[in-house]
Scaffold this motif. Structure first.
Motif, short mmCIF file in Angstrom:
data_model
loop_
_atom_site.label_atom_id
_atom_site.label_comp_id
_atom_site.label_asym_id
_atom_site.label_seq_id
_atom_site.Cartn_x
_atom_site.Cartn_y
_atom_site.Cartn_z
N PRO A 86 -105.51 97.69 -30.26
CA PRO A 86 -105.79 97.97 -31.60
C PRO A 86 -104.70 98.69 -32.31
CG PRO A 86 -107.71 98.39 -30.27
CD PRO A 86 -106.47 98.19 -29.23
N ARG A 87 -104.37 99.62 -31.83
CA ARG A 87 -103.08 100.41 -32.59
C ARG A 87 -101.92 99.39 -32.55
NH1 ARG A 87 -103.10 105.93 -29.44
NH2 ARG A 87 -101.19 105.98 -30.19
N ALA A 88 -101.67 98.74 -31.57
CA ALA A 88 -100.52 97.67 -31.70
C ALA A 88 -100.61 96.64 -32.68
CB ALA A 88 -100.16 97.25 -30.08
N LEU A 89 -101.81 96.24 -32.81
CA LEU A 89 -102.06 95.16 -34.01
C LEU A 89 -101.67 95.83 -35.43
CD1 LEU A 89 -105.16 93.37 -32.65
CD2 LEU A 89 -102.84 92.43 -33.30
N GLY A 148 -99.39 93.04 -31.20
CA GLY A 148 -100.80 93.38 -30.75
C GLY A 148 -100.66 93.24 -29.09
N PHE A 149 -100.33 92.00 -28.60
CA PHE A 149 -100.43 91.50 -27.26
C PHE A 149 -99.40 92.41 -26.45
CE2 PHE A 149 -99.44 88.96 -23.69
CZ PHE A 149 -100.72 88.84 -23.12
N PHE A 150 -98.34 92.16 -26.63
CA PHE A 150 -97.03 92.70 -25.86
C PHE A 150 -96.79 94.26 -25.85
CE2 PHE A 150 -95.76 88.18 -25.94
CZ PHE A 150 -95.63 88.08 -24.59
N ILE A 151 -96.91 94.68 -27.00
CA ILE A 151 -96.97 96.22 -27.10
C ILE A 151 -97.99 97.04 -26.56
CG2 ILE A 151 -96.65 98.14 -28.84
CD1 ILE A 151 -94.64 96.64 -30.15
N GLY A 152 -99.31 96.42 -27.08
CA GLY A 152 -100.53 96.97 -26.61
C GLY A 152 -100.82 96.79 -25.15
N ASP A 163 -98.60 111.34 -25.94
CA ASP A 163 -98.57 111.38 -24.33
C ASP A 163 -97.71 110.49 -23.55
OD1 ASP A 163 -99.77 109.03 -24.69
OD2 ASP A 163 -101.65 109.45 -23.98
N GLY A 164 -97.00 109.46 -24.29
CA GLY A 164 -96.06 108.92 -23.64
C GLY A 164 -96.70 107.51 -23.07
N GLY A 165 -97.76 107.32 -23.20
CA GLY A 165 -98.67 106.04 -22.41
C GLY A 165 -98.58 104.93 -23.61
N ARG A 166 -99.15 103.98 -23.03
CA ARG A 166 -99.32 102.75 -23.66
C ARG A 166 -100.15 103.09 -25.29
NH1 ARG A 166 -100.63 99.79 -18.85
NH2 ARG A 166 -98.74 99.39 -18.00
N GLN A 175 -93.91 96.76 -24.54
CA GLN A 175 -92.65 96.05 -24.99
C GLN A 175 -92.84 94.45 -25.22
OE1 GLN A 175 -90.32 96.18 -21.21
NE2 GLN A 175 -88.63 97.13 -22.32
N THR A 176 -92.19 94.13 -26.37
CA THR A 176 -92.17 92.74 -26.76
C THR A 176 -91.07 92.04 -26.10
OG1 THR A 176 -90.60 93.29 -28.48
CG2 THR A 176 -92.88 93.23 -29.37
N PRO A 177 -91.04 90.87 -25.93
CA PRO A 177 -89.83 90.02 -25.31
C PRO A 177 -88.39 90.49 -25.71
CG PRO A 177 -91.55 88.35 -25.56
CD PRO A 177 -91.93 89.83 -26.42
N GLY A 178 -88.40 90.84 -27.22
CA GLY A 178 -87.29 91.40 -27.81
C GLY A 178 -86.75 92.76 -27.29
N MET A 179 -87.95 93.70 -27.26
CA MET A 179 -87.58 94.93 -26.79
C MET A 179 -87.26 95.01 -25.35
SD MET A 179 -91.00 96.97 -28.30
CE MET A 179 -90.63 97.53 -30.00
N TYR A 180 -87.79 93.98 -24.50
CA TYR A 180 -87.20 94.15 -23.00
C TYR A 180 -85.80 93.56 -23.07
CZ TYR A 180 -87.02 92.11 -18.09
OH TYR A 180 -86.70 92.18 -17.17
N VAL A 181 -85.41 92.74 -23.75
CA VAL A 181 -84.15 92.29 -23.77
C VAL A 181 -83.08 93.42 -24.22
CG1 VAL A 181 -82.26 90.72 -25.04
CG2 VAL A 181 -84.60 89.83 -24.07
N THR A 182 -83.48 94.20 -25.19
CA THR A 182 -82.67 95.19 -25.77
C THR A 182 -82.70 96.62 -25.08
OG1 THR A 182 -84.21 95.52 -27.50
CG2 THR A 182 -82.34 94.31 -27.92
N ARG A 183 -83.85 96.54 -24.09
CA ARG A 183 -84.37 97.75 -23.18
C ARG A 183 -84.69 98.92 -24.18
NH1 ARG A 183 -79.07 97.34 -21.25
NH2 ARG A 183 -78.61 99.45 -21.70
N ILE A 184 -85.45 98.64 -24.84
CA ILE A 184 -86.41 99.85 -25.51
C ILE A 184 -87.92 99.31 -25.26
CG2 ILE A 184 -84.80 100.25 -27.11
CD1 ILE A 184 -86.06 98.45 -29.27
N ARG A 185 -88.70 100.47 -25.68
CA ARG A 185 -90.25 100.07 -25.43
C ARG A 185 -91.07 101.06 -26.47
NH1 ARG A 185 -91.54 103.48 -19.91
NH2 ARG A 185 -90.41 105.05 -20.51
N CYS A 186 -92.21 100.72 -26.83
CA CYS A 186 -92.90 101.60 -27.77
C CYS A 186 -94.18 102.31 -27.03
CB CYS A 186 -93.42 100.61 -28.83
SG CYS A 186 -94.58 101.26 -29.97
#
Length: 131
Positions: A92-95, A61-65, A85-88, A69-80
């Motif tokens: 609420p949706r991340a939770l 909820g915190f990092f993706i919202g 629209d390609g935005g954050r 990216q979560t810390p793990g996503m940062y390490v593996t170079r992916i994001r949600c």
């Protein structure tokens, strides 16, 4: 001087290629280890199995919202990102995405763009992160 063109949202990009399942799984492993470490401060993760799961939902909820990216996503170079629209996707949706991911089954049922049920329900997609 002209502004750079707006990036194409994943839903409208015919060339969209999702990251590999290995990168997604690697991000989840990194995030899970962090959740085990954090939950150790207020519960025994071995005895209280709910603690790391709760931390995972809050972490998503915190990092993706806020950062996509979560810390793990940062390490593996992916994001949600938001599918439309390609935005954050926002907190609420991340939770909700984290809660659905904690149920495990939604993540195992994917479409051709590797969007699990949890991604489709909240309107998100996992993409490669720029370097």
């Amino acid at each position: 001087m002209s502004l750079p063109p707006e990036p194409t949202p994943p839903a409208a990009d015919p060339a969209f290629t999702p990251p590999s399942l290995g990168r997604r799984f690697g991000a989840l492993v990194v995030d899970w280890v962090l959740c085990l470490l954090v939950s150790n401060f207020f519960a025994d993760p071995v005895r209280d199995g709910w603690a790391p799961v709760l931390v995972l939902i809050v972490e998503y909820g915190f990092f993706i919202g806020l950062f996509a990216q979560t810390p793990g996503m940062y390490v593996t170079r992916i994001r949600c990102l938001a599918w439309a629209d390609g935005g954050r996707i926002g907190v609420p949706r991340a939770l909700l995405r984290g809660l659905l991911l904690a149920l495990v089954a939604p993540a195992l049922i994917m479409d051709e763009r590797r969007r699990g049920i949890h991604d489709r329900l909240v309107g998100s997609v996992v993409t490669a992160a720029p370097r």
